[in-house]
Design an enzyme around this catalytic site. Structure first.
Site, PDB file in Angstrom:
ATOM      1  CG  LEU A 110      -2.112  -1.110   1.198  1.00  0.00           C
ATOM      2  CD1 LEU A 110      -2.680  -0.926   2.618  1.00  0.00           C
ATOM      3  CD2 LEU A 110      -3.041  -0.991   0.052  1.00  0.00           C
ATOM      4  CG  ASP A 111       0.135   4.592  -2.160  1.00  0.00           C
ATOM      5  OD1 ASP A 111      -0.651   5.164  -1.161  1.00  0.00           O
ATOM      6  OD2 ASP A 111      -0.594   4.776  -3.478  1.00  0.00           O
ATOM      7  CG  LEU A 112       3.792   7.984   2.881  1.00  0.00           C
ATOM      8  CD1 LEU A 112       4.608   7.189   3.637  1.00  0.00           C
ATOM      9  CD2 LEU A 112       4.612   9.062   2.304  1.00  0.00           C
ATOM     10  CB  THR A 114      -3.144   3.524   0.157  1.00  0.00           C
ATOM     11  OG1 THR A 114      -2.908   4.377  -1.042  1.00  0.00           O
ATOM     12  CG2 THR A 114      -4.329   2.619   0.081  1.00  0.00           C
TER      13      THR A 114
END
Length: 248
Positions: A110-112, A114
């Site tokens: 999951l990106d930063l 999210t």
């Protein structure tokens, strides 16, 4: 009966040391040895992990595959460390998991910005199988977005979409509720390419202000609080693994 053998990278991944790719890098860095002799290739074939050390420490017998649900807060990197000093998921996991929990690896990322469901496992083979697009495991997200969009336009995503030369596969998207130009959209997809949901919604002219993953396959976030983790029952993990093997 011939003794079953495997590549050492596969066995170390199953033992929860790291993913196969990461193990191969560790071997390339000279961190893995057998009976004191540093390995030179990840293609080394062995029957078991007897005598194998990583960073000078003996590797124990592989534990049964375990799976944990973790509610990743926004602002944490899905990485083991960050050289610029930004906090990672492991900062939160140290407080969320009971003592004695084996080393865990994230399934997907999951990106930063999210938040939401991040599955963690001690088993490299399970991690790899769940990440492969060929297994077709759906990931479900809820996005809060600003702008104008209709359900009919979202339904066009079911055929996939190409953005800047990158082909994104089938996305099942539904407009949940709308207040003015703000709306919540639920999206289900199986590929999980880097920043896929954000890029697709931005391509449609929407500004994403919040993005949360609510499910990965049959495993759901439900009411798990931010920063908390909960182990999936072993019988559920074993049932899921059997289903996954049939697909693979």
């Amino acid at each position: 009966m011939t003794e079953e053998t495997h590549r050492i990278a596969k066995l170390l991944a199953r033992a929860g040391i790291a993913s196969r790719r990461e193990v191969e890098r560790m071997i390339g860095d000279g961190r893995v040895a057998i009976d004191g002799k540093v390995l030179e290739t990840p293609a080394t074939i062995i029957a078991d992990l007897k005598g194998v050390t990583v960073d000078g420490k003996p590797v124990g017998k592989p534990e049964p595959p375990r799976l944990f649900r973790f509610h990743k807060p926004p602002g944490l990197l899905t990485a083991e460390r960050d050289f610029s000093g930004r906090p990672t998921i492991y900062s939160a996991l140290r407080n969320a998991l009971p003592q004695g929990t084996p080393r865990l690896m994230p399934i997907g990322r999951l990106d930063l910005a999210t938040e939401g469901l991040l599955l963690m496992t001690n088993d490299g083979a399970l991690k790899r199988a769940m990440e492969l697009p060929s297994t077709g495991i759906p990931r479900t997200y809820r996005a809060r977005a600003y702008g104008d969009i209709s359900q009919s336009r979202l339904e066009d995503l079911i055929e996939g979409i190409t953005i800047d030369g990158v082909q994104y596969g089938r996305i099942d998207a539904n407009l949940e509720r709308k207040t003015g130009r703000n709306q919540w959209i639920e999206l289900s997809l199986t590929e999980g390419k880097n920043r896929e949901v954000r890029r697709v919604l931005e391509h449609l002219g929407l500004e994403v202000s919040r993005l949360m993953r609510t499910a990965y396959g049959p495993f759901e976030l439900t009411d798990l609080a931010r920063g908390q983790a909960a182990e999936v029952k072993q019988k559920e993990v074993e049932y899921f693994r059997k289903q996954l093997m049939r697909v693979g």
